[in-house]
Design a protein around this motif. Structure first.
Motif, mmCIF file in Angstrom:
data_model
loop_
_atom_site.group_PDB
_atom_site.id
_atom_site.type_symbol
_atom_site.label_atom_id
_atom_site.label_comp_id
_atom_site.label_asym_id
_atom_site.label_seq_id
_atom_site.Cartn_x
_atom_site.Cartn_y
_atom_site.Cartn_z
ATOM 1 N N ALA A 68 0.747 -1.341 0.166
ATOM 2 C CA ALA A 68 -0.124 -0.153 -0.027
ATOM 3 C C ALA A 68 0.873 1.230 0.085
ATOM 4 C CB ALA A 68 -0.893 0.020 1.240
ATOM 5 N N LEU A 69 1.929 1.025 0.865
ATOM 6 C CA LEU A 69 2.919 2.253 0.774
ATOM 7 C C LEU A 69 3.502 2.608 -0.562
ATOM 8 C CD1 LEU A 69 4.827 1.729 4.013
ATOM 9 C CD2 LEU A 69 2.651 3.009 3.785
ATOM 10 N N GLN A 70 4.082 1.286 -1.147
ATOM 11 C CA GLN A 70 4.412 1.601 -2.383
ATOM 12 C C GLN A 70 3.602 2.168 -3.573
ATOM 13 O OE1 GLN A 70 5.710 -2.597 -2.550
ATOM 14 N NE2 GLN A 70 7.569 -2.070 -1.416
ATOM 15 N N ARG A 71 2.265 1.591 -3.421
ATOM 16 C CA ARG A 71 1.305 2.169 -4.352
ATOM 17 C C ARG A 71 1.166 3.572 -4.387
ATOM 18 N NH1 ARG A 71 -5.234 1.418 -4.049
ATOM 19 N NH2 ARG A 71 -5.917 2.966 -5.680
ATOM 20 N N ALA A 72 1.034 4.106 -3.089
ATOM 21 C CA ALA A 72 1.083 5.690 -2.678
ATOM 22 C C ALA A 72 2.393 6.268 -3.395
ATOM 23 C CB ALA A 72 0.942 5.811 -1.237
ATOM 24 N N VAL A 73 3.426 5.822 -3.185
ATOM 25 C CA VAL A 73 4.519 6.282 -3.972
ATOM 26 C C VAL A 73 4.441 6.660 -5.396
ATOM 27 C CG1 VAL A 73 7.214 6.323 -4.219
ATOM 28 C CG2 VAL A 73 5.944 6.198 -1.935
ATOM 29 N N ARG A 74 3.860 5.515 -5.880
ATOM 30 C CA ARG A 74 3.380 5.575 -7.329
ATOM 31 C C ARG A 74 2.726 6.411 -7.735
ATOM 32 N NH1 ARG A 74 3.661 0.059 -6.492
ATOM 33 N NH2 ARG A 74 1.486 -0.337 -6.828
ATOM 34 N N GLU A 75 1.575 6.769 -6.999
ATOM 35 C CA GLU A 75 0.626 7.568 -7.409
ATOM 36 C C GLU A 75 0.975 9.128 -6.900
ATOM 37 O OE1 GLU A 75 -3.168 6.504 -5.604
ATOM 38 O OE2 GLU A 75 -3.499 4.759 -6.662
ATOM 39 N N LEU A 76 1.988 9.110 -6.351
ATOM 40 C CA LEU A 76 2.154 10.557 -5.676
ATOM 41 C C LEU A 76 2.516 11.697 -6.904
ATOM 42 C CD1 LEU A 76 2.336 12.564 -3.324
ATOM 43 C CD2 LEU A 76 4.645 11.732 -3.159
ATOM 44 N N PRO A 77 3.307 11.156 -7.840
ATOM 45 C CA PRO A 77 3.948 12.005 -8.929
ATOM 46 C C PRO A 77 2.459 12.816 -9.583
ATOM 47 C CG PRO A 77 5.250 10.391 -9.078
ATOM 48 C CD PRO A 77 4.182 10.035 -8.024
ATOM 49 N N ALA A 128 4.856 7.960 6.423
ATOM 50 C CA ALA A 128 5.750 7.398 5.382
ATOM 51 C C ALA A 128 6.566 8.392 4.534
ATOM 52 C CB ALA A 128 4.966 6.348 4.564
ATOM 53 N N CYS A 129 7.813 8.156 4.525
ATOM 54 C CA CYS A 129 8.809 9.077 3.778
ATOM 55 C C CYS A 129 9.691 8.160 2.573
ATOM 56 C CB CYS A 129 9.600 9.783 4.697
ATOM 57 S SG CYS A 129 8.821 10.538 6.009
ATOM 58 N N VAL A 130 9.800 8.834 1.685
ATOM 59 C CA VAL A 130 10.733 8.311 0.662
ATOM 60 C C VAL A 130 12.126 8.181 0.733
ATOM 61 C CG1 VAL A 130 9.057 8.785 -1.120
ATOM 62 C CG2 VAL A 130 10.911 10.489 -0.890
ATOM 63 N N SER A 131 12.606 8.909 1.727
ATOM 64 C CA SER A 131 14.066 9.080 2.057
ATOM 65 C C SER A 131 14.307 8.642 3.495
ATOM 66 C CB SER A 131 14.441 10.474 1.673
ATOM 67 O OG SER A 131 16.148 10.354 1.678
ATOM 68 N N ALA A 132 15.577 8.917 3.939
ATOM 69 C CA ALA A 132 15.886 8.260 5.315
ATOM 70 C C ALA A 132 15.284 9.080 6.575
ATOM 71 C CB ALA A 132 17.490 8.499 5.332
ATOM 72 N N PRO A 133 15.117 8.211 7.371
ATOM 73 C CA PRO A 133 14.730 8.966 8.876
ATOM 74 C C PRO A 133 15.947 9.499 9.633
ATOM 75 C CG PRO A 133 15.030 6.653 9.344
ATOM 76 C CD PRO A 133 15.560 6.870 7.696
ATOM 77 N N SER A 134 15.790 10.519 10.629
ATOM 78 C CA SER A 134 16.778 10.782 11.625
ATOM 79 C C SER A 134 16.666 10.018 12.692
ATOM 80 C CB SER A 134 16.814 12.365 11.620
ATOM 81 O OG SER A 134 15.670 12.861 12.385
ATOM 82 N N SER A 135 17.785 9.995 13.667
ATOM 83 C CA SER A 135 17.705 9.314 14.805
ATOM 84 C C SER A 135 16.524 9.983 15.837
ATOM 85 C CB SER A 135 18.803 9.532 15.633
ATOM 86 O OG SER A 135 19.217 10.692 16.170
ATOM 87 N N LEU A 136 16.253 11.551 15.705
ATOM 88 C CA LEU A 136 15.231 12.046 16.662
ATOM 89 C C LEU A 136 13.946 11.938 16.036
ATOM 90 C CD1 LEU A 136 14.988 13.617 19.129
ATOM 91 C CD2 LEU A 136 15.205 15.776 17.791
ATOM 92 N N ALA A 137 13.633 11.898 14.836
ATOM 93 C CA ALA A 137 12.489 11.498 14.098
ATOM 94 C C ALA A 137 12.104 9.763 14.883
ATOM 95 C CB ALA A 137 12.651 11.202 12.638
ATOM 96 N N VAL A 138 12.970 9.091 14.765
ATOM 97 C CA VAL A 138 12.629 7.731 14.955
ATOM 98 C C VAL A 138 12.253 7.541 16.581
ATOM 99 C CG1 VAL A 138 13.577 5.148 15.534
ATOM 100 C CG2 VAL A 138 14.293 6.429 13.388
#
Length: 254
Positions: A133-142, A221-231
């Motif tokens: 479902a997350l991957q579908r959302a990323v495909r639709e986002l553009p 959900a984010c397409v790139s990396a998380p930060s330690s403080l975000a986690v």
């Protein structure tokens, strides 16, 4: 969305072909005539931005406290003049501060490290979302990023159903601004944020976690990396955090 207001046609020195460039402008937010914040942002969906920012910052306890928003043009930028209820104005006077914002970074409105814990949002819903479902959302986002298609460099924030359908999205040069615009639009349209999840076209930062959780989202959900403080922040407030959601990859951190 007024695309013309957010794009400027320029001809670079090399190559000498006209390109679309994203407009960045200072946006001053005033509440009942009192200056509260200045942010650098894209001049689109400004009413959504005013409401979302006001809710995220705790200026507004709920959307009904915002009575009106007027966008005023000034030689040096834009002013969003918010009219709020008397009760809201009294709270703001008790904690008045001026905030200087920057595109895509900073802890909006935080005056000291001791205030971080005070921003921990309420308990969040537990969601079951499959990586597909997350991957579908990323495909639709553009398809929901007309500004980024025109000029590049724009971030997007989207609200998606649990099966990954993108329902609503907002764009801005700053990822935090994009999320404020999205949460403002969701509040204005009375969408149950907890019934879906938030997708960002960026890395996962502490502030995105806080803003998503404050809006009532149970999953970011984010397409790139998380930060330690975000986690760490996601763990503390019970937010489900996914990052590196792109291609056939999706990594859950909390």
């Amino acid at each position: 969305m007024d695309l013309d207001a957010a794009l400027l046609s320029l001809t670079p020195l090399q190559p000498s072909v006209a390109e679309q460039v994203a407009v960045e402008t200072a946006v001053a937010l005033t509440v009942n005539g009192i200056s509260q914040a200045v942010m650098m942002a894209s001049p689109t969906d400004l009413e959504d931005f005013a409401l979302g920012f006001g809710l995220a910052e705790g200026w507004l306890a709920h959307r009904q406290e915002l009575l009106d928003v007027e966008a005023l043009a000034h030689p040096t930028g834009l002013e969003l003049a918010l009219t709020v209820t008397a009760a809201c104005e009294q709270r703001l006077k008790a904690r008045r501060r001026t905030l200087a914002g920057r595109t895509g970074c900073g802890l909006c409105g935080i005056e000291s490290l001791a205030q971080l814990q005070a921003l921990t949002p309420r308990a969040l819903p537990a969601l079951e979302v499959a990586p597909a479902a997350l991957q579908r959302a990323v495909r639709e986002l553009p398809a929901y990023q007309p500004l980024n298609t025109a000029c590049g460099g724009m971030h997007a924030a989207a609200w998606c159903t649990l099966d990954g359908e993108v329902v609503l999205a907002r764009e801005d040069l700053g990822r935090h601004n994009a999320l404020d615009k999205l949460t403002g639009a969701l509040a204005r349209q009375r969408v149950d944020v907890a019934a879906g999840f938030v997708l960002m076209s960026s890395r996962a930062s502490y502030e995105l976690v806080q803003k998503a959780a404050t809006a009532g989202a149970g999953l970011l959900a984010c397409v790139s990396a998380p930060s330690s403080l975000a986690v760490q922040s996601a763990q503390q407030c019970g937010l489900q955090l996914w990052a590196f959601v792109r291609g056939d990859r999706a990594t859950r951190y909390t």
